[in-house]
Design a protein around this motif. Structure first.
Motif, mmCIF file in Angstrom:
data_model
loop_
_atom_site.group_PDB
_atom_site.id
_atom_site.type_symbol
_atom_site.label_atom_id
_atom_site.label_comp_id
_atom_site.label_asym_id
_atom_site.label_seq_id
_atom_site.Cartn_x
_atom_site.Cartn_y
_atom_site.Cartn_z
ATOM 1 N N ALA A 123 11.138 14.669 1.875
ATOM 2 C CA ALA A 123 12.546 14.434 2.221
ATOM 3 C C ALA A 123 12.937 12.997 1.898
ATOM 4 C CB ALA A 123 12.768 14.727 3.705
ATOM 5 N N ALA A 124 12.028 12.054 2.215
ATOM 6 C CA ALA A 124 12.289 10.640 1.937
ATOM 7 C C ALA A 124 12.464 10.420 0.431
ATOM 8 C CB ALA A 124 11.156 9.780 2.477
ATOM 9 N N ARG A 125 11.655 11.095 -0.358
ATOM 10 C CA ARG A 125 11.762 10.955 -1.814
ATOM 11 C C ARG A 125 13.098 11.438 -2.320
ATOM 12 N NH1 ARG A 125 5.836 12.911 -4.056
ATOM 13 N NH2 ARG A 125 4.677 11.269 -2.986
ATOM 14 N N GLU A 126 13.560 12.544 -1.768
ATOM 15 C CA GLU A 126 14.849 13.070 -2.208
ATOM 16 C C GLU A 126 15.980 12.121 -1.838
ATOM 17 O OE1 GLU A 126 15.161 17.155 -0.875
ATOM 18 O OE2 GLU A 126 13.409 17.640 -2.111
ATOM 19 N N GLU B 75 8.175 2.648 -0.299
ATOM 20 C CA GLU B 75 9.585 2.743 0.113
ATOM 21 C C GLU B 75 10.123 4.133 -0.224
ATOM 22 O OE1 GLU B 75 12.247 0.413 -2.179
ATOM 23 O OE2 GLU B 75 13.973 0.842 -0.901
ATOM 24 N N ARG B 76 9.826 4.574 -1.432
ATOM 25 C CA ARG B 76 10.285 5.884 -1.887
ATOM 26 C C ARG B 76 9.775 6.992 -0.971
ATOM 27 N NH1 ARG B 76 8.321 9.682 -6.375
ATOM 28 N NH2 ARG B 76 6.348 8.727 -5.838
ATOM 29 N N ASP B 77 8.521 6.836 -0.497
ATOM 30 C CA ASP B 77 7.917 7.874 0.340
ATOM 31 C C ASP B 77 8.268 7.738 1.817
ATOM 32 O OD1 ASP B 77 6.850 8.793 -1.973
ATOM 33 O OD2 ASP B 77 4.768 8.272 -1.541
ATOM 34 N N GLY B 78 9.151 6.788 2.130
ATOM 35 C CA GLY B 78 9.618 6.664 3.516
ATOM 36 C C GLY B 78 8.632 5.998 4.449
ATOM 37 N N LEU B 99 7.524 6.587 10.514
ATOM 38 C CA LEU B 99 6.534 7.352 9.745
ATOM 39 C C LEU B 99 5.399 6.441 9.289
ATOM 40 C CD1 LEU B 99 5.925 10.141 8.388
ATOM 41 C CD2 LEU B 99 7.167 9.306 6.378
ATOM 42 N N GLY B 100 5.766 5.270 8.799
ATOM 43 C CA GLY B 100 4.766 4.309 8.344
ATOM 44 C C GLY B 100 3.878 3.825 9.479
ATOM 45 N N ARG B 101 4.483 3.632 10.651
ATOM 46 C CA ARG B 101 3.676 3.167 11.781
ATOM 47 C C ARG B 101 2.677 4.233 12.221
ATOM 48 N NH1 ARG B 101 8.391 0.342 13.117
ATOM 49 N NH2 ARG B 101 9.233 2.066 14.334
ATOM 50 N N SER B 102 3.071 5.513 12.065
ATOM 51 C CA SER B 102 2.139 6.582 12.436
ATOM 52 C C SER B 102 0.957 6.620 11.474
ATOM 53 C CB SER B 102 2.858 7.941 12.451
ATOM 54 O OG SER B 102 3.062 8.431 11.140
ATOM 55 N N LEU B 103 1.169 6.158 10.254
ATOM 56 C CA LEU B 103 0.086 6.106 9.275
ATOM 57 C C LEU B 103 -0.749 4.841 9.436
ATOM 58 C CD1 LEU B 103 -1.253 7.192 6.631
ATOM 59 C CD2 LEU B 103 0.501 5.923 5.378
ATOM 60 N N ALA B 104 -0.092 3.759 9.834
ATOM 61 C CA ALA B 104 -0.747 2.448 9.867
ATOM 62 C C ALA B 104 -2.014 2.456 10.714
ATOM 63 C CB ALA B 104 0.231 1.400 10.393
ATOM 64 N N GLY B 105 -1.957 3.132 11.862
ATOM 65 C CA GLY B 105 -3.119 3.179 12.734
ATOM 66 C C GLY B 105 -4.334 3.758 12.023
ATOM 67 N N LEU B 106 -4.087 4.817 11.230
ATOM 68 C CA LEU B 106 -5.196 5.485 10.548
ATOM 69 C C LEU B 106 -5.781 4.597 9.459
ATOM 70 C CD1 LEU B 106 -3.542 9.010 10.150
ATOM 71 C CD2 LEU B 106 -4.851 8.100 12.081
ATOM 72 N N LEU B 107 -4.909 3.951 8.687
ATOM 73 C CA LEU B 107 -5.394 3.148 7.562
ATOM 74 C C LEU B 107 -6.070 1.855 8.042
ATOM 75 C CD1 LEU B 107 -2.661 3.591 4.808
ATOM 76 C CD2 LEU B 107 -4.767 4.855 5.192
#
Lengths: 136, 136
Positions: A123-126, B75-78, B99-107
């Motif tokens: 969705a973000a890409r779109e 940025e494109r991927d939100g 969304l990025g913060r939810s990923l940040a913990g894992l990475l």
DNA sequence: AGAGTTGGTATCTTCTGGTAAGTAGTTACC
DNA sequence: GGTAACTACTTACCAGAAGATACCAACTCT
């Protein structure tokens, strides 16, 4: 004397190494771990030991070259073990070490995140492309 | 009707997508996330927004090309937002989205694992090379 | 005899990532 | 007035890595 607990050693390691630094060994290790095939191999092995051809079938699209290469470096780094049974035909089993299992949880979490949030990303890409088209 | 809870949707997503499948969108997304620069950028932004040159200094060894490229795709991927302040000189701030913060913990967990277990990996490499030298 | 299984290696092509240099637009310095 | 600096990039080039494909040896099954 000089007795250190595991927690103290971890704390020390946190200061001694910094993955943000170039030429820091952890930076290179992070580079190895940040690999699609590494994630998939470790995730595939997290359920238990598997044979080479098992992995090839499970991980669609992996070439024998990349699979062998990935398995060798992971074996070298102590993430998994390679056990050859000299039967006919030869049988090779790959299995995660305790070190590998401690990593597996983290990498499968990233894989699961991708599966769970793919639609938000899409969705973000779109949105991005629409905004780009309007701007351009 | 057709009301679904977040848990149900997650459960559905788990079955609908499989990162082990080639050409599955999640496989490609996993490929994007399995990137050293992605890990470092997301980890660097997990503490709050940062400017382009901040990131460049913090992430040693990143070229402007790769930093820009990584930031654009994220940025494109939100995963993050890009905010331009038209001051003089121009100022660009990057910040993680929810969304990025939810990923940040894992990475960052993977990055921290690398920092904490580098010595075990190093020891494993030495064992491997010793065994190899004896075998060869 | 021919196909299929095992766990790979060898080769060729494509693609990605690093290096280094250039760009634009403004301000500060001498 | 020239030029150096700061910002956030962009572009061209090339070595090396990744990917696709073909092949190998030994054996079993049909």
């Amino acid at each position: 004397m000089a007795t250190t607990t595991a927690a103290q050693r971890r704390e020390q390691a946190r200061y001694a190494y910094d993955a943000f630094m170039r030429d820091c060994p952890t930076n290179q290790l992070l580079g190895r771990l940040s690999d699609k095939w590494v994630s998939l191999v470790v995730a595939a092995l997290s359920g238990g030991p598997r044979r080479y051809s098992d992995l090839r079938r499970r991980i669609a699209g992996v070439s024998p070259k990349m699979l062998t290469q990935t398995l060798r470096t992971l074996e070298r780094d102590g993430i998994l073990t390679r056990a050859v049974t000299p039967s006919v035909p030869v049988r090779v089993d790959y299995e995660l070490t305790p070190l590998g299992r401690s990593l597996a949880g983290l990498l499968t979490a990233v894989k699961d995140w991708a599966e769970e949030h793919i639609e938000e990303v899409h969705a973000a890409r779109e949105r991005y492309e629409t905004a780009e088209a309007q701007a351009g």
